[in-house]
Enzyme design. Sequence first.
Site, PDB file in Angstrom:
ATOM      1  N   SER A   1       0.818  -1.214   0.000  1.00 43.15           N
ATOM      2  CA  SER A   1       0.000   0.000   0.000  1.00 43.15           C
ATOM      3  C   SER A   1       0.854   1.268   0.000  1.00 43.15           C
ATOM      4  CB  SER A   1      -0.910   0.018   1.227  1.00 43.15           C
ATOM      5  OG  SER A   1      -1.611   1.244   1.299  1.00 43.15           O
TER       6      SER A   1
ATOM      7  N   SER B   1      -0.653   4.132   0.633  1.00 46.38           N
ATOM      8  CA  SER B   1      -1.448   5.079   1.419  1.00 46.38           C
ATOM      9  C   SER B   1      -0.650   5.818   2.494  1.00 46.38           C
ATOM     10  CB  SER B   1      -2.638   4.357   2.056  1.00 46.38           C
ATOM     11  OG  SER B   1      -3.551   3.935   1.066  1.00 46.38           O
TER      12      SER B   1
ATOM     13  N   LYS C   1     -14.019  -4.304   2.489  1.00 53.41           N
ATOM     14  CA  LYS C   1     -14.962  -3.214   2.228  1.00 53.41           C
ATOM     15  C   LYS C   1     -16.404  -3.587   2.541  1.00 53.41           C
ATOM     16  CE  LYS C   1     -12.141  -0.793  -1.187  1.00 53.41           C
ATOM     17  NZ  LYS C   1     -12.090  -0.212  -2.546  1.00 53.41           N
TER      18      LYS C   1
ATOM     19  N   ASP D   1     -13.969   6.132  -3.633  1.00 55.94           N
ATOM     20  CA  ASP D   1     -13.365   5.577  -4.849  1.00 55.94           C
ATOM     21  C   ASP D   1     -13.903   6.245  -6.114  1.00 55.94           C
ATOM     22  OD1 ASP D   1     -11.661   3.734  -3.608  1.00 55.94           O
ATOM     23  OD2 ASP D   1     -13.178   2.168  -3.558  1.00 55.94           O
TER      24      ASP D   1
ATOM     25  N   ALA E   1     -17.948  -6.054 -12.503  1.00 55.11           N
ATOM     26  CA  ALA E   1     -19.157  -5.843 -11.699  1.00 55.11           C
ATOM     27  C   ALA E   1     -18.885  -6.084 -10.216  1.00 55.11           C
ATOM     28  CB  ALA E   1     -20.272  -6.765 -12.190  1.00 55.11           C
TER      29      ALA E   1
ATOM     30  N   GLY F   1     -16.485  -4.880  -6.563  1.00 59.91           N
ATOM     31  CA  GLY F   1     -16.474  -3.714  -5.691  1.00 59.91           C
ATOM     32  C   GLY F   1     -15.984  -2.445  -6.354  1.00 59.91           C
TER      33      GLY F   1
ATOM     34  N   ARG G   1     -17.500 -10.858 -17.050  1.00 55.03           N
ATOM     35  CA  ARG G   1     -17.282 -12.209 -17.587  1.00 55.03           C
ATOM     36  C   ARG G   1     -18.418 -13.139 -17.191  1.00 55.03           C
ATOM     37  NH1 ARG G   1     -15.048 -16.609 -15.333  1.00 55.03           N
ATOM     38  NH2 ARG G   1     -14.443 -15.398 -13.513  1.00 55.03           N
ATOM     39  N   THR G   2     -18.859 -13.013 -15.939  1.00 51.95           N
ATOM     40  CA  THR G   2     -20.039 -13.747 -15.479  1.00 51.95           C
ATOM     41  C   THR G   2     -21.237 -12.815 -15.597  1.00 51.95           C
ATOM     42  OG1 THR G   2     -18.654 -14.961 -13.906  1.00 51.95           O
ATOM     43  CG2 THR G   2     -21.030 -15.062 -13.576  1.00 51.95           C
TER      44      THR G   2
ATOM     45  N   ARG H   1     -23.462 -11.585 -12.630  1.00 51.33           N
ATOM     46  CA  ARG H   1     -22.952 -10.536 -11.738  1.00 51.33           C
ATOM     47  C   ARG H   1     -23.231  -9.158 -12.323  1.00 51.33           C
ATOM     48  NH1 ARG H   1     -17.377 -10.879  -8.831  1.00 51.33           N
ATOM     49  NH2 ARG H   1     -18.576  -9.447  -7.522  1.00 51.33           N
TER      50      ARG H   1
END
Length: 269
Positions: free
Chosen positions: A15, A17, A67, A103, A128, A130, A152-153, A156
Amino acid sequence: MQYKACVFGNPVEQSKSPFIHETFAKQCDVDFEYVKQSPEIKDFLNSASEFLSAAQVVGANITVPFKEQAFSFVDELSLQAKRAGAVNTFIKKDGKVIGENTDGIGLVQDLRRNGVILKDARVLLIGAGGAAKGALPALIDADVGAVQIYNRTENRAKDLVEYAESYCAEKLSLYDGVSKYDLIINATTLSLSAKLPALPDSIYANSPVCYDMVYLNKPTVFMTHAESLGCLCIDGLGMLVGQAAESFYYWFDKRPDVEPVLRLLRSAL
């Protein structure tokens, strides 16, 4: 008093951050310590409670895989967090922990910083999960014209369209294979394994701006492919700095300058 915050993630060693927030603190003359915590998934809620209980703590950032847990942990949810279904920022205020999602705001700010016109734009959002859920509310707030979702799925993608229907109204639909786009956003992590989304080159026919939320020390495979087809490409480093700046603003009511931090990070990649 020295203020304190952290980033929760697992893994979290990579990270950036702490560097970003400590640089913001110097800019804004805030005495601030920012650390990393990497609890096991089952220990996250206890770790978050313990960390946030300290008087000097102003909040925390949350990344993968916490999350969704963070969403159910907080006392209150912001509108953005409710619509995203995930929390990436804790804010301590008036004895409560507020859940925020910065985000999408970081994404939109970076697109605008790069001169991308969002009003009425036709957008293809790839993914699709987070990251896509976090981006969607801010894109709608930026008054894009329409957003299509590809995953891809397919189920979702259908789930995301259904989840977001309450605030997207008629602007959101599934990828149809025929529309032309002004902006394509890769909200998957495929670029980390040098893989392309399983989509035809026809999606690039309108020379859309292509944004990859992944960033590396060189253009990602998604960016390289899109550039070869005549597209302008942007990576996700600016989004990373932008979402952090929004968190910092919520904690201290001071808005840091992202440009020098972005230059420093870019040179260090």
